[in-house]
Design a protein around this motif. Sequence first.
Motif, PDB file in Angstrom:
ATOM      1  N   VAL A  16       0.842  -1.200   0.000  1.00 26.52           N
ATOM      2  CA  VAL A  16       0.000   0.000   0.000  1.00 26.52           C
ATOM      3  C   VAL A  16       0.874   1.246   0.000  1.00 26.52           C
ATOM      4  CG1 VAL A  16      -1.632   1.360   1.376  1.00 26.52           C
ATOM      5  CG2 VAL A  16      -2.015  -1.092   1.031  1.00 26.52           C
ATOM      6  N   ASP A  17       1.912   1.245   0.815  1.00 24.77           N
ATOM      7  CA  ASP A  17       2.815   2.401   0.870  1.00 24.77           C
ATOM      8  C   ASP A  17       3.499   2.632  -0.480  1.00 24.77           C
ATOM      9  OD1 ASP A  17       2.153   2.916   3.488  1.00 24.77           O
ATOM     10  OD2 ASP A  17       3.968   2.005   4.332  1.00 24.77           O
ATOM     11  N   ARG A  18       3.922   1.546  -1.123  1.00 24.99           N
ATOM     12  CA  ARG A  18       4.595   1.663  -2.420  1.00 24.99           C
ATOM     13  C   ARG A  18       3.645   2.256  -3.477  1.00 24.99           C
ATOM     14  NH1 ARG A  18       5.452  -3.288  -3.158  1.00 24.99           N
ATOM     15  NH2 ARG A  18       3.857  -3.657  -4.721  1.00 24.99           N
ATOM     16  N   VAL A  19       2.432   1.710  -3.546  1.00 29.89           N
ATOM     17  CA  VAL A  19       1.465   2.192  -4.545  1.00 29.89           C
ATOM     18  C   VAL A  19       1.004   3.606  -4.207  1.00 29.89           C
ATOM     19  CG1 VAL A  19      -0.810   1.783  -5.561  1.00 29.89           C
ATOM     20  CG2 VAL A  19       0.744  -0.134  -5.170  1.00 29.89           C
ATOM     21  N   SER A  20       0.799   3.889  -2.942  1.00 32.32           N
ATOM     22  CA  SER A  20       0.399   5.244  -2.544  1.00 32.32           C
ATOM     23  C   SER A  20       1.435   6.267  -2.980  1.00 32.32           C
ATOM     24  CB  SER A  20       0.218   5.318  -1.023  1.00 32.32           C
ATOM     25  OG  SER A  20      -0.820   4.484  -0.603  1.00 32.32           O
ATOM     26  N   LYS A  21       2.696   5.908  -2.830  1.00 31.93           N
ATOM     27  CA  LYS A  21       3.772   6.814  -3.243  1.00 31.93           C
ATOM     28  C   LYS A  21       3.739   7.027  -4.756  1.00 31.93           C
ATOM     29  CE  LYS A  21       8.736   7.520  -2.793  1.00 31.93           C
ATOM     30  NZ  LYS A  21      10.012   6.994  -2.280  1.00 31.93           N
ATOM     31  N   GLU A  22       3.544   5.938  -5.504  1.00 29.04           N
ATOM     32  CA  GLU A  22       3.459   6.044  -6.968  1.00 29.04           C
ATOM     33  C   GLU A  22       2.292   6.937  -7.390  1.00 29.04           C
ATOM     34  OE1 GLU A  22       3.237   2.193  -8.796  1.00 29.04           O
ATOM     35  OE2 GLU A  22       5.059   1.483  -7.789  1.00 29.04           O
ATOM     36  N   LEU A  23       1.198   6.857  -6.651  1.00 30.06           N
ATOM     37  CA  LEU A  23      -0.002   7.638  -6.980  1.00 30.06           C
ATOM     38  C   LEU A  23       0.003   9.032  -6.364  1.00 30.06           C
ATOM     39  CD1 LEU A  23      -2.691   4.826  -6.515  1.00 30.06           C
ATOM     40  CD2 LEU A  23      -1.782   5.733  -8.673  1.00 30.06           C
ATOM     41  N   HIS A  24       1.069   9.346  -5.626  1.00 22.97           N
ATOM     42  CA  HIS A  24       1.187  10.649  -4.966  1.00 22.97           C
ATOM     43  C   HIS A  24      -0.017  10.925  -4.066  1.00 22.97           C
ATOM     44  CE1 HIS A  24       4.616  11.409  -7.528  1.00 22.97           C
ATOM     45  NE2 HIS A  24       3.871  11.107  -8.578  1.00 22.97           N
ATOM     46  N   SER A  28      -3.832   6.701   3.922  1.00 21.54           N
ATOM     47  CA  SER A  28      -5.240   6.821   4.308  1.00 21.54           C
ATOM     48  C   SER A  28      -6.138   7.045   3.097  1.00 21.54           C
ATOM     49  CB  SER A  28      -5.430   7.964   5.301  1.00 21.54           C
ATOM     50  OG  SER A  28      -4.835   7.648   6.526  1.00 21.54           O
ATOM     51  N   ALA A  29      -5.728   7.938   2.198  1.00 25.08           N
ATOM     52  CA  ALA A  29      -6.539   8.218   1.009  1.00 25.08           C
ATOM     53  C   ALA A  29      -6.639   6.974   0.126  1.00 25.08           C
ATOM     54  CB  ALA A  29      -5.945   9.380   0.226  1.00 25.08           C
ATOM     55  N   PHE A  30      -5.529   6.269  -0.028  1.00 24.10           N
ATOM     56  CA  PHE A  30      -5.535   5.047  -0.827  1.00 24.10           C
ATOM     57  C   PHE A  30      -6.472   4.012  -0.214  1.00 24.10           C
ATOM     58  CE2 PHE A  30      -4.056   0.792  -1.825  1.00 24.10           C
ATOM     59  CZ  PHE A  30      -3.938   0.850  -3.196  1.00 24.10           C
ATOM     60  N   THR A  31      -6.391   3.846   1.091  1.00 26.60           N
ATOM     61  CA  THR A  31      -7.225   2.868   1.786  1.00 26.60           C
ATOM     62  C   THR A  31      -8.698   3.251   1.722  1.00 26.60           C
ATOM     63  OG1 THR A  31      -5.382   2.368   3.257  1.00 26.60           O
ATOM     64  CG2 THR A  31      -7.555   1.654   3.976  1.00 26.60           C
TER      65      THR A  31
END
Length: 77
Positions: A16-24, A28-31
């Motif tokens: 989740v952290d890796r993808v969240s970083k890629e998506l900027h 919490s927002a990703f989840t």
Amino acid sequence: MRTIQMTLDDNLVKAVDRVSKELHTSRSAFTRKALQDALARYKNEQLELKHRRGYEQNPVADDEFSVWEDEQAWGDE
């Protein structure tokens, strides 16, 4: 908004952290988005199940839609 505590596997948090970083975006927002998507998918599955059960209880009659055949204009005549 409300803050909640969740227990997740380390590998899931890393992903989740890796993808969240890629998506900027934030974790919490990703989840939030993932949970909203899961709830929408669940609602759609429930509506499809309800629809399927309705047709199982009340199958389409052979002539149910034939009344509209003369109304269709396909442009090939």
